[in-house]
Design a protein around this motif. Sequence first.
Motif, short mmCIF file in Angstrom:
data_model
loop_
_atom_site.label_atom_id
_atom_site.label_comp_id
_atom_site.label_asym_id
_atom_site.label_seq_id
_atom_site.Cartn_x
_atom_site.Cartn_y
_atom_site.Cartn_z
N ILE A 53 0.76 -1.12 -0.27
CA ILE A 53 -0.12 0.23 -0.13
C ILE A 53 0.88 1.25 0.01
N LEU A 54 0.62 2.11 -1.04
CA LEU A 54 1.19 3.34 -1.00
C LEU A 54 0.52 4.63 -0.44
N LEU A 55 1.17 5.03 0.70
CA LEU A 55 0.50 6.42 1.18
C LEU A 55 1.14 7.81 0.37
N THR A 56 0.25 8.65 -0.14
CA THR A 56 1.18 9.62 -0.85
C THR A 56 0.33 10.70 -0.36
N GLY A 57 1.35 11.92 -0.28
CA GLY A 57 0.72 13.31 0.30
C GLY A 57 1.62 14.03 1.00
N PRO A 58 1.39 15.52 1.13
CA PRO A 58 2.59 16.22 1.70
C PRO A 58 3.25 15.71 3.08
N PRO A 59 4.22 16.40 3.57
CA PRO A 59 4.83 15.77 4.68
C PRO A 59 3.86 16.23 6.00
N GLY A 60 4.03 15.38 7.10
CA GLY A 60 3.26 15.79 8.36
C GLY A 60 1.82 15.87 8.11
N THR A 61 1.22 14.86 7.23
CA THR A 61 -0.14 14.72 7.51
C THR A 61 -0.61 13.26 8.10
N GLY A 62 0.37 12.54 8.60
CA GLY A 62 -0.15 11.35 9.17
C GLY A 62 0.09 10.21 8.74
N LYS A 63 0.96 9.83 7.72
CA LYS A 63 1.25 8.81 7.00
C LYS A 63 2.05 7.89 7.97
N THR A 64 2.69 8.15 8.58
CA THR A 64 3.31 7.40 9.60
C THR A 64 2.36 6.76 10.57
N LEU A 65 1.49 7.65 11.01
CA LEU A 65 0.37 7.33 12.08
C LEU A 65 -0.53 6.36 11.37
#
Length: 274
Positions: A53-65
Amino acid sequence: SSERKARSRAPAYLTFDDIGGQDRAKRELVEALDFLIKHEEISKFGIRPLKGILLTGPPGTGKTLMAKAAAHYTNSAFVSASGSEFVEMYVGVGASRVRDLFKEARSRAAKDGKDSAIIFIDEIDVIGGKREGGQQREYDQTLNQLLTEMDGIHTADTPRILMVAATNRKEMLDSALLRPGRFDRHIDVDLPDKKGRLHILQLHARNKPVAPEANLERVAGETFGFSGAQLESVMNEAAIYAMRDARTEVDQQHFSLAIDKVMMGEKTDREATM
Ligand code: ATP
């Protein structure tokens, strides 16, 4: 890095309820995970297993969470690395680190008594950037090793391995990574809208004495374009201003100062990189 900061701040486990806003992204991720859990049915139907699964988007939006919450939701062991950790001066070191990461995931699952493991790779674009026109780069081997490991994932294996990767530069990724059977499920994790920002502020206000007359909705309205990480900073800075003022509560004035501070901080960061 932001990943390391997130790691030290986060509790032992993290759930989807700890992630503000991102309703669509959370729903899409849960759908994918639910599908993954039904692995016996999936193999009966001969459906290709979901591996990445690839999570895409700007930094700090919660991808790691999101990746951490996914591990909790599926009762999986969790291991993580950042793409930049694989970039090494010596050929082959990155590839062996990839092997180690998969080994670590398998042994962690065995140790924790879990029958699945999630491997999270932040900044995947660092190792998975486009390989242009036969240009040899020292980390081609790293990418190849990652592809080999992913191709070696089978639904019947214990532990089952799910890869989750994050990037804010999806268009930079080598197409080999995006092929079916690899990172073929993409979920956008965008900047939060006003409702999302309010939710994120409320989550980060949980452990702070916010004055009853302070209006978080107004704070959400005044933070257009802020990421979750920046909103977390606003909360934290506001609490620092309140403490410096020798107040017992965080009030609207502290929030206004904090918004300015976070906005200014961003500007200086950007100027510094220019
Ligand atoms: P990067 O790509 O820079 O690593 P990221 O998208 O992985 O960023 P996270 O590391 O998940 O972002 O978020 C950083 C911190 O910002 C989190 O630890 C949390 O404090 C806060 N944060 C970001 N998004 C959210 C959110 N949706 N809800 C609550 N907190 C958030």
